[in-house]
Structures are given as structure tokens and as C-alpha cells.
Design a protein around this motif. Structure first.
Motif, PDB file in Angstrom:
ATOM      1  N   THR A  97       0.847  -1.211   0.000  1.00  0.00           N
ATOM      2  CA  THR A  97       0.000   0.000   0.000  1.00  0.00           C
ATOM      3  C   THR A  97       0.874   1.249   0.000  1.00  0.00           C
ATOM      4  O   THR A  97       0.514   2.257  -0.595  1.00  0.00           O
ATOM      5  CB  THR A  97      -0.974   0.038   1.204  1.00  0.00           C
ATOM      6  N   MET A  98       2.045   1.175   0.658  1.00  0.00           N
ATOM      7  CA  MET A  98       2.938   2.345   0.633  1.00  0.00           C
ATOM      8  C   MET A  98       3.487   2.561  -0.775  1.00  0.00           C
ATOM      9  O   MET A  98       3.717   3.687  -1.196  1.00  0.00           O
ATOM     10  CB  MET A  98       4.094   2.164   1.613  1.00  0.00           C
ATOM     11  N   ARG A  99       3.667   1.436  -1.486  1.00  0.00           N
ATOM     12  CA  ARG A  99       4.206   1.552  -2.839  1.00  0.00           C
ATOM     13  C   ARG A  99       3.188   2.207  -3.784  1.00  0.00           C
ATOM     14  O   ARG A  99       3.543   3.050  -4.595  1.00  0.00           O
ATOM     15  CB  ARG A  99       4.557   0.138  -3.326  1.00  0.00           C
ATOM     16  N   TYR A 100       1.935   1.821  -3.667  1.00  0.00           N
ATOM     17  CA  TYR A 100       0.953   2.300  -4.639  1.00  0.00           C
ATOM     18  C   TYR A 100       0.088   3.458  -4.129  1.00  0.00           C
ATOM     19  O   TYR A 100      -0.554   4.136  -4.915  1.00  0.00           O
ATOM     20  CB  TYR A 100       0.042   1.147  -5.065  1.00  0.00           C
ATOM     21  N   PHE A 101       0.020   3.637  -2.849  1.00  0.00           N
ATOM     22  CA  PHE A 101      -0.864   4.679  -2.307  1.00  0.00           C
ATOM     23  C   PHE A 101      -0.119   5.572  -1.319  1.00  0.00           C
ATOM     24  O   PHE A 101      -0.656   5.938  -0.275  1.00  0.00           O
ATOM     25  CB  PHE A 101      -2.097   4.040  -1.651  1.00  0.00           C
ATOM     26  N   ARG A 102       1.098   5.914  -1.676  1.00  0.00           N
ATOM     27  CA  ARG A 102       1.908   6.740  -0.807  1.00  0.00           C
ATOM     28  C   ARG A 102       1.228   8.078  -0.514  1.00  0.00           C
ATOM     29  O   ARG A 102       1.293   8.593   0.592  1.00  0.00           O
ATOM     30  CB  ARG A 102       3.275   6.997  -1.458  1.00  0.00           C
ATOM     31  N   ASP A 103       0.542   8.620  -1.522  1.00  0.00           N
ATOM     32  CA  ASP A 103      -0.142   9.907  -1.326  1.00  0.00           C
ATOM     33  C   ASP A 103      -1.164   9.834  -0.200  1.00  0.00           C
ATOM     34  O   ASP A 103      -1.383  10.810   0.511  1.00  0.00           O
ATOM     35  CB  ASP A 103      -0.794  10.359  -2.635  1.00  0.00           C
ATOM     36  N   GLU A 104      -1.775   8.655  -0.046  1.00  0.00           N
ATOM     37  CA  GLU A 104      -2.780   8.544   1.017  1.00  0.00           C
ATOM     38  C   GLU A 104      -2.119   8.563   2.405  1.00  0.00           C
ATOM     39  O   GLU A 104      -2.640   9.174   3.341  1.00  0.00           O
ATOM     40  CB  GLU A 104      -3.575   7.256   0.849  1.00  0.00           C
ATOM     41  N   TYR A 105      -0.979   7.883   2.496  1.00  0.00           N
ATOM     42  CA  TYR A 105      -0.229   7.930   3.759  1.00  0.00           C
ATOM     43  C   TYR A 105       0.164   9.376   4.051  1.00  0.00           C
ATOM     44  O   TYR A 105       0.045   9.857   5.170  1.00  0.00           O
ATOM     45  CB  TYR A 105       1.039   7.068   3.668  1.00  0.00           C
ATOM     46  N   GLU A 106       0.639  10.065   2.990  1.00  0.00           N
ATOM     47  CA  GLU A 106       1.105  11.435   3.189  1.00  0.00           C
ATOM     48  C   GLU A 106      -0.040  12.361   3.591  1.00  0.00           C
ATOM     49  O   GLU A 106       0.136  13.254   4.422  1.00  0.00           O
ATOM     50  CB  GLU A 106       1.825  11.930   1.928  1.00  0.00           C
ATOM     51  N   ALA A 107      -1.217  12.140   3.006  1.00  0.00           N
ATOM     52  CA  ALA A 107      -2.372  12.973   3.383  1.00  0.00           C
ATOM     53  C   ALA A 107      -2.673  12.822   4.876  1.00  0.00           C
ATOM     54  O   ALA A 107      -2.993  13.795   5.567  1.00  0.00           O
ATOM     55  CB  ALA A 107      -3.591  12.586   2.554  1.00  0.00           C
ATOM     56  N   HIS A 108      -2.551  11.589   5.381  1.00  0.00           N
ATOM     57  CA  HIS A 108      -2.785  11.360   6.814  1.00  0.00           C
ATOM     58  C   HIS A 108      -1.726  12.083   7.641  1.00  0.00           C
ATOM     59  O   HIS A 108      -2.038  12.728   8.643  1.00  0.00           O
ATOM     60  CB  HIS A 108      -2.715   9.866   7.144  1.00  0.00           C
ATOM     61  N   ILE A 109      -0.461  11.947   7.197  1.00  0.00           N
ATOM     62  CA  ILE A 109       0.643  12.458   8.009  1.00  0.00           C
ATOM     63  C   ILE A 109       0.765  13.983   7.906  1.00  0.00           C
ATOM     64  O   ILE A 109       0.812  14.683   8.910  1.00  0.00           O
ATOM     65  CB  ILE A 109       1.978  11.800   7.576  1.00  0.00           C
ATOM     66  N   HIS A 110       0.768  14.499   6.662  1.00  0.00           N
ATOM     67  CA  HIS A 110       1.041  15.924   6.471  1.00  0.00           C
ATOM     68  C   HIS A 110      -0.185  16.805   6.631  1.00  0.00           C
ATOM     69  O   HIS A 110      -0.120  17.876   7.228  1.00  0.00           O
ATOM     70  CB  HIS A 110       1.647  16.171   5.083  1.00  0.00           C
ATOM     71  N   ASP A 111      -1.315  16.345   6.076  1.00  0.00           N
ATOM     72  CA  ASP A 111      -2.500  17.209   6.093  1.00  0.00           C
ATOM     73  C   ASP A 111      -3.475  16.844   7.203  1.00  0.00           C
ATOM     74  O   ASP A 111      -4.493  17.511   7.375  1.00  0.00           O
ATOM     75  CB  ASP A 111      -3.241  17.119   4.747  1.00  0.00           C
ATOM     76  N   GLY A 112      -3.187  15.744   7.919  1.00  0.00           N
ATOM     77  CA  GLY A 112      -4.129  15.320   8.954  1.00  0.00           C
ATOM     78  C   GLY A 112      -5.489  14.966   8.379  1.00  0.00           C
ATOM     79  O   GLY A 112      -6.520  15.157   9.016  1.00  0.00           O
ATOM     80  N   LYS A 113      -5.497  14.430   7.131  1.00  0.00           N
ATOM     81  CA  LYS A 113      -6.778  14.112   6.502  1.00  0.00           C
ATOM     82  C   LYS A 113      -6.809  12.654   6.042  1.00  0.00           C
ATOM     83  O   LYS A 113      -5.803  12.107   5.594  1.00  0.00           O
ATOM     84  CB  LYS A 113      -6.982  14.993   5.258  1.00  0.00           C
ATOM     85  N   CYS A 114      -7.981  12.043   6.166  1.00  0.00           N
ATOM     86  CA  CYS A 114      -8.182  10.709   5.610  1.00  0.00           C
ATOM     87  C   CYS A 114      -9.024  10.883   4.353  1.00  0.00           C
ATOM     88  O   CYS A 114     -10.222  11.138   4.450  1.00  0.00           O
ATOM     89  CB  CYS A 114      -8.894   9.802   6.612  1.00  0.00           C
ATOM     90  N   PRO A 115      -8.426  10.781   3.169  1.00  0.00           N
ATOM     91  CA  PRO A 115      -9.174  11.069   1.939  1.00  0.00           C
ATOM     92  C   PRO A 115     -10.440  10.216   1.787  1.00  0.00           C
ATOM     93  O   PRO A 115     -11.420  10.693   1.222  1.00  0.00           O
ATOM     94  CB  PRO A 115      -8.166  10.763   0.834  1.00  0.00           C
ATOM     95  N   ALA A 116     -10.410   8.993   2.266  1.00  0.00           N
ATOM     96  CA  ALA A 116     -11.588   8.135   2.120  1.00  0.00           C
ATOM     97  C   ALA A 116     -12.585   8.335   3.262  1.00  0.00           C
ATOM     98  O   ALA A 116     -13.660   7.745   3.266  1.00  0.00           O
ATOM     99  CB  ALA A 116     -11.170   6.668   2.049  1.00  0.00           C
ATOM    100  N   LYS A 117     -12.227   9.173   4.217  1.00  0.00           N
ATOM    101  CA  LYS A 117     -13.095   9.477   5.368  1.00  0.00           C
ATOM    102  C   LYS A 117     -13.470   8.227   6.165  1.00  0.00           C
ATOM    103  O   LYS A 117     -14.624   7.959   6.466  1.00  0.00           O
ATOM    104  CB  LYS A 117     -14.359  10.197   4.901  1.00  0.00           C
TER     105      LYS A 117
END
Lengths: 187, 604
Positions: B522-542
Motif C-alpha cells: 500500500t505504501m508503494r501504490y498509495f503513498r499519497d494517502e499515507y502522506e495525506a494522513h501524516i502531512h495534512d491530517g486528513k483521511c481522503p476516504a473518510k
């Protein structure tokens, strides 16, 4: 296999006589410790301490070895169980289909979490990792019956219904437990 | 024109899926309806045909006429089906989902044939060919469909070495996940010193999201027994065990029946089919431990110990059960053996890709329309499986990723739908065939949450014997949990990757060696999602509750249901007026979102 069937014929944990019958059913003891303990649990509904000790002594193994097995495998229970066991699936398919919310609601409704038994002794509740009925996710098993395609509201109704039925079966229904506003339970 | 009752049969799908959807009540209605019309015809309880989403399935079979399948059958539909179809001879096109038209038969009008159905057209059924079509409790049904002919051919006309050669030539690789060449494994065990030798069938299918083995055991138990009997002869193993997880009571029951039938007919026991080969087969029930799917842990469990793995070598082929040479394969692998032996290695090797011959059974689950069991030629693409056979994503949402191989595997994102499904392509893509679970996710699923889900599972199921797995999975899970709760920091991703690689390299058994895969992929293919959690404090899928807030919008009708249901009294508002959530009290339990009938509760 089956859960402790109703309340009939379950021996008192201090009664060790049934253990002899179980041991006799396994003339060849090699590798049979787990099946024997499964047999014990079928009879008593759980594995009482005295019974576990007797099995160890008769099999010629250390008591700690038996205890090690009983605590390694999730199937074994060291304390009495509820009349019925509710297993909520926490597998992947159920998880992505909202199984977590189903579990949370059921725990709220039952008042116990994973591994707990309700105070009235009606239900034991546990999470299991996959019942293998992923096509029906989210799914729960009540003893050997599966209920599929649940959502939190349906799960709550299932428990309310089970409780009503159980209380009716036992007779002398606990008053006040009957029903409290279930406006969401139409289905 | 009334139909002739002679030769008529009714099949009801009574696997676990069918039973959970109410097959028992349907069975009762069929009995009543038959009594009412005065027909005494056989009702056959079959296993799973694979269409879980269409259960309860009822088939009407009449001699020389196409077999018609009705789907999503409710007890109240039965009377009509019996009266109009069985008695009246007119199938009900509105309720039927398919028909099987054999040669020389005229198809019924307005009912699609199975081969017209996208879910079947792309399938190639070898292992599942009998599931749903025969009575699993009847050895006669099995024999009538070519059953035990592979065993007969083997013991009567092939020396053991020829069978091993045939299995090698077929290219069959272990279907439990490892993918080791089956014929080679047999060769090792056959050549090992030690007597007696043991044969084990691994039916401890514990991967969450996988139920292939359950369906095979419930739908066609004799196929597994026949495969084992052939293997026992090819290897010279006189005793066998089927280690089946206790969560599969129906599979165990059907196996017990099948074993005693096979013993009675001389396919198991002493001097099989008059030869001098013998094979005694017993069932061992698991007691609830995922790690027992690992072969050395499984053997410890059969011996009556805690199911903990041990280092290999020595491999089970040399020192296995009770320190004797032992061959272990899983359910699906054994079920592949009879057709390979009977039809020859070439016919099996003709299917599939260069490195992966034959077919593979997959369990489709998650956000997909046709959940259930499918069997395809190796090399079929992920896209064909999801969009054609699987009927696409539920509710018309967008396909995001498929998790293959359960907690040991990884995910494939939507842009890799062209990946052919075989052992090597999947490893390259960071996933693995595993046992064959495919859990489909859509844009409303959070990949960080899914990774955490798997780590929670492996952490719980780690037996604790080796440090990398016991402590490592716990450490990874702690980091993931922190990320989903909004406490992620920059270094987390690198730490997870490093920790993951260490755990893979140093764990004792397959459980630990593969546990980091879901996180790494998941880190390989969805790194942006991890980053959204870490940097923006957001869960894109809610999905991650700590990173979302609940609110109520103008769609609120003021019905007061959410206010009544809120366990902490955080929702206030007058009847027929817009309600408000007090964020300082809200515990984000999701109840208001679930109970609102007007979609007025929103997550941000």
C-alpha cells in the motif's frame, strides 16, 4: 464441535466422571491431547481447571503443557460460556463492508467486548478472523447459524430478537428487558 | 402440458453461503410444495456453485431438458416454481438466472445459458467442475461424473514414479500460496528414508477473505480424497490426515461421510482396488490458530502440541510428522491431481501461462457485484476477473484496489488491472497469489486503514516464538495506528519500510516473512494517502475517525432520530428543525450517520 447444547445434561465442573468416558473413547493416546480437550469442552461447555488437571495426569503430561495448549488455541475456554456464542466476523471482506461498525454496535447492545460473556449469561461474544462466508459480508455466526448482509441496525435487531427468544425459552422473563424504543428495527 | 415426474430432481445450494441466506427454509418449502402437488422426487443438497451473491440457488432438472437455475430464491417463491415449472413444464423466465443446455437439447426461451453469463463465460472449471452440480454426500454422484477413475488408472496401470513424473510434467504448483512444484515435493518425500511416511492435507484455510477450500470440501469432498489417495500411492505414504479448521463444521461433516463411503467402496483402506497399496485417512480438527496453516506449525498441532513453527530445513519431506517423511499439500492442490492423472499432464499444462500452469480458484469478496467463487485459467487478468466475471464494482463506484493473498499478500491498484494473474507477475507487482482471496476495494476505502487491519490480524496471530514477528508486527502496527489517529510524523514511512524489510528477512516462518507485505504494497501504490494522513491530517476516504468530523447539513428534516440514538447526547435540535452536533461531546461513533434516512449527516 457443537456449543453446549441448552442447559440439559451439562455436568458440574467438579464432577470428573465424564472425563473417564472421554479418555476411554481414545484408546490410542498419541497425538490425541487436543481432540480429548475438544471432547471435554463439548461436554462441559468450557474446560474447568480440575478437569484439565485430570486430563494431564491421566495422559502423563505436565499440567503446564495442557495449560499451554488451552491458552494457545482460541477455541478453548477456561471459564463458563453464555448459552449462545455470537461470533462477529472481523475478516477483510467484512471489514471493508462496514463490519467494524456492526461489531461496535453489537458490543454496545450486549455490554461486553471481545471474549466477554453477558451478565445474564445469555451470550458470549467474540471476534473471529473470517468465517469464510465473505460473499455475505458483514456476517455473524450465532452458534452454528450464520446471519449475513448485516448493518449496525440489523445486527442490533438480531440481538434483541435473540434475547427475547432466549428469555422466553428460559421462562420467567426478566422484566424491563423487553424492549426499549426500537424505531429503527423495521426490516 | 404436464411434465413427467420420472427423472426429475431439485437441487438446492446448501453450502455455508446458502444456509446463511435461508436455504433451510427454502428446503422446507420445497418439501411442502412437493407434497401439495403429490410428487415424490429427490431433493439434492449441493455444495456451492460459486455465486454467493445469488444464493439461495434452486435448480430444476428434468430428463432431456436444460437444467434451470433460480437465484435469490425465497421460500414464498417455491410454490410458483414447483407448480409452473416442475408440474406445468414452463420455466419462469423472470426468476431464472440461467440454464445449462447439453448437446441435443433445445434451450428454453428468454433464459440465458450459463455460457451467456459473464460470470461463467470466462471461467475454466477443473477443480470446481462438480461443485454445485452433484450431491456431495453421494459417492455415486461422484462416480457417475468420472470420480475415482484417476485413482483407478494410477494403481492399475502406472508405477508410482510415473505418477510423480506426470504431476511434474503438468506444471502443477502448490495452491496454498507457496507455489512450490508439487511433483518435485512428492519426489523429495518418496525418496526420503523413513517408514511410515505421512500425507497431510492442509485445510486450515485461515486467510481472512478466502473460502475456496471450504467450498471445495463442502461441494466435492471426494475429489480431495481421491487426490490424496493418488498422492499416497505415488509417494508410498500409508497414513494421512486432513487438518481442517474447526470453523468449518459443514466441511468436516461432509468429509467424514465421504471418507467412510470411500472406505466402504475400497478406495481407501487396505489393498486399494485390489492392489497392495494401502492408505488410512483421518480428519484432525484445528482449534483456532491461524499460524497452524504454516506446515511445521500444523504438524506440531497434529502431534497435539502448541502449533508453533520450527526452522526449516529439515523440510517435512525428510523430517515431518513424528519426525517421519511427510508430504503436505493444500486442498485445492490435491483436488487438481485426479484430472491430471486421468487426462494426462499435457491437457493440464495446455492451460495457463509459462510459469503457472492450469487454473486457480479465487474467492471474490468486498465491493464487487458478483461475490463468490470463481476458477480461471492462470494468466487471466485482474481486470477480466473484476469487471467481467465479477460484474464490476458495487453501486457503480470506482475500483480502487484489490488485495490479493490476504495478510501475506499485497494490493494491486486500479492502474494494474492488466496484470495477468500468475505466481510470477504477482510477486513482481508486490502482491502474491496466496491462497486465492481477492478482496475488492472502492474509492471509499482507506488503504492505510486496510494495512492497519492486516497488521492487527498478524500481530494477534503471531505465535510469539520469534522476535521479529512478535515484536516487529506490534511496532509496525503502533506506527500505523498513530498515523490513522493523526499523530503521524515524517520519518514514519521510512521506518515502516525499513522495519518491514527486516521482519521479512529475519522471521522464522511464512507468517512473519510475509506480514509486512500489505503495508509495503500500500505504501508503494498509495503513498499519497499515507502522506495525506501524516502531512495534512486528513483521511481522503473518510474512514479514519480521528481525522474526520461529523456534521449535519440542510437535508435534515428534524426527524430527531439521530438525537435519540446519539449515545452521548451530542445532538440537539427541535422537531422539524435542523439539528446540530456538539463537536466537544461527539465521540464519532458513526451511529447518527447510520440511522439518518435523509443523508443529512456528513463526514468531513
Amino acid at each position: 464441535m457443537s456449543q453446549q447444547s441448552a442447559d440439559l445434561g451439562v455436568p458440574d465442573p467438579s464432577d470428573l466422571a465424564p472425563v473417564d468416558d472421554i479418555l476411554k473413547a481414545f484408546p490410542e493416546k498419541k497425538g490425541m491431547l487436543i481432540p480429548i480437550l475438544q471432547g471435554v469442552q463439548d461436554v462441559y461447555g468450557f474446560v474447568p481447571e480440575g478437569v484439565a488437571n485430570k486430563v494431564a495426569d491421566e495422559m502423563g503430561v505436565y499440567r503446564s503443557q495442557v495449560y499451554g495448549i488451552l491458552t494457545f488455541y482460541t477455541q478453548f475456554h477456561l471459564s463458563p460460556r453464555g448459552r449462545q456464542t455470537i461470533r462477529a466476523c472481523a475478516g477483510t471482506a467484512c471489514h471493508v463492508k462496514g463490519g467494524k461498525q456492526v461489531i461496535l454496535r453489537m458490543e454496545g447492545e450486549l455490554g461486553v467486548g471481545h471474549g466477554g460473556t453477558t451478565e445474564d449469561g445469555l451470550f458470549s461474544f467474540e471476534h473471529v478472523a473470517c468465517i469464510g462466508a465473505c460473499g455475505l459480508a458483514p456476517v455473524i455466526m450465532v452458534d452454528d447459524d450464520a446471519f449475513g448482509h448485516l448493518d449496525p441496525n440489523k445486527a442490533e435487531s438480531v440481538i434483541k430478537k435473540l434475547r427475547r427468544e432466549a428469555l422466553k425459552e428460559i421462562g420467567g422473563a426478566d422484566t424491563g428487558e423487553q424492549s426499549s424504543g426500537d424505531e429503527n428495527t423495521e426490516e | 402440458m404436464a411434465s413427467d415426474p420420472v427423472g426429475q430432481k431439485i437441487f438446492i445450494g446448501m453450502g455455508t453461503c446458502g444456509l446463511a441466506t435461508g436455504a433451510a427454509a427454502v428446503h422446507e418449502s420445497v418439501q411442502e410444495a412437493l407434497k401439495k402437488v403429490g410428487r415424490d422426487i429427490p431433493i439434492i443438497k449441493t455444495g456451492c456453485i460459486g455465486m454467493c451473491s445469488k444464493e439461495v440457488l434452486v435448480d430444476i432438472v428434468q430428463p432431456n431438458l436444460p437444467r434451470v437455475t433460480y437465484g435469490q430464491v425465497q421460500p414464498e417463491m417455491i410454490e410458483k416454481i414447483i407448480e409452473e415449472h416442475l408440474v406445468g413444464g414452463n420455466p419462469i423466465a423472470d426468476l431464472a438466472i440461467g440454464q445449462i443446455v447439453d448437446e441435443g437439447m433445445d434451450p428454453f426461451k428468454e433464459i440465458p445459458t450459463y455460457m451467456d453469463l459473464p460470470v461463467f463465460r470466462k471461467q475454466k472449471r477443473i477443480v470446481l467442475r462438480r461443485c454445485g452440480f452433484i450431491d456431495p454426500d453421494s459417492i455415486d454422484d461422484y462416480l457417475a461424473t468420472g470420480g475415482y477413475q484417476g485413482l483407478e488408472k494410477a494403481v492399475k496401470s502406472m508405477p508410482p514414479a510415473d505418477i510423480r513424473e506426470t504431476v511434474k510434467e503438468s506444471g502443477l504448483r502448490g495452491r496454498g500460496g507457496g507455489g512450490f512444484p508439487t511433483g518435485l515435493k512428492w519426489e523429495f518425500c518418496a525418496n526420503a528414508d523413513g517408514d511410515p511416511k505421512y500425507l497431510i492435507c492442509n485445510a486450515d484455510e485461515g486467510d481472512p477473505g478466502a473460502f475456496m477450500d471450504r467450498s471445495i470440501l463442502e461441494g466435492d469432498p471426494h475429489a480431495v480424497i481421491e487426490g490424496m489417495a493418488i498422492a499416497s500411492y505415488a509417494i508410498g505414504a500409508e497414513y494421512g490426515y486432513i487438518y481442517c479448521r474447526a470453523e468449518y463444521p459443514l466441511a468436516i461433516q461432509r468429509l467424514k461421510i465421504a471418507i467412510s463411503q470411500a472406505e466402504e467402496k475400497g478406495y481407501l483402506g487396505q489393498n486399494i482396488l485390489g492392489s497392495d497399496t494401502s492408505f488410512t485417512l483421518r480428519i484432525k480438527e484445528g482449534a483456532g490458530a491461524f499460524v497452524c496453516g504454516e506446515e511445521t506449525a500444523l504438524m506440531a498441532s497434529v502431534e497435539g502440541k502448541r502449533g508453533m513453527p520450527r526452522p526449516r530445513p529439515p523440510f517435512p519431506a525428510h523430517r515431518g510428522l513424528w519426525d517421519h517423511p511427510t508430504n503436505i499439500n493444500n486442498v485445492e492442490t490435491y483436488a487438481c491431481v485426479p484430472p491430471i492423472v486421468f487426462d494426462g499432464a499435457e491437457s493440464y499444462a495446455a492451460i495457463g501461462t509459462e510459469g503457472t500452469k492450469g487454473t486457480k480458484v479465487f474467492a471474490l469478496a468486498g465491493k464487487i457485484n458478483n461475490t463468490g467463487l470463481i476458477e480461471v485459467a492462470a494468466g487471466t487478468t485482474l481486470g477480466e476477473i473484476i469487471h467481467e466475471i465479477g460484474g464490476g464494482i458495487e453501486g457503480g463506484r470506482e475500483f480502487k484496489a484489490a488485495q490479493l493473498g490476504g495478510p501475506s499478500g499485497g494490493c494491486l491498484p486500479a492502474n494494474l488491472v492488466e496484470t495477468p494473474i500468475d505466481y510470477d507477475s504477482l510477486i513482481e507487482a508486490g502482491a502474491m497469489m496466496g491462497s486465492g482471496g481477492v478482496v475488492v476495494m472502492d474509492d471509499s476505502d482507506c488503504m492505510v486503514d486496510v494495512a492497519r487491519f492486516f497488521l492487527t490480524f498478524t500481530e494477534n496471530e503471531s505465535c510469539g516464538k520469534c522476535v521479529p514477528c512478535r515484536v516487529g508486527t506490534k511496532a509496525m502496527n503502533a506506527v500505523l495506528t498513530r498515523i490513522t489517529e493523526g499523530g503521524g510524523v515524517e520519518e514514519d514511512l521510512e521506518n515502516l519500510a525499513q522495519l518491514g524489510e527486516q521482519i521479512k528477512k529475519t522471521s522464522l516462518c511464512g507468517l512473519g516473512q510475509t506480514a509486512p507485505n500489505p503495508v509495503l504494497s500500500t505504501m508503494r501504490y498509495f503513498r499519497d494517502e499515507y502522506e495525506a494522513h501524516i502531512h495534512d491530517g486528513k483521511c481522503p476516504a473518510k474512514i479514519c475517525t480521528a481525522l474526520i468530523t461529523f456534521g449535519i447539513n440542510e437535508a435534515c428534516t428534524g426527524c430527531t432520530v439521530c438525537a435519540k440514538k446519539c449515545p452521548v447526547g451530542a445532538i440537539t435540535g427541535e422537531r422539524k428543525e435542523l439539528h446540530v452536533i456538539d463537536q466537544s461531546l461527539c465521540t464519532k461513533c458513526n451511529v447518527c450517520f447510520e440511522v439518518c434516512k435523509f443523508d443529512a449527516v456528513v463526514k468531513e
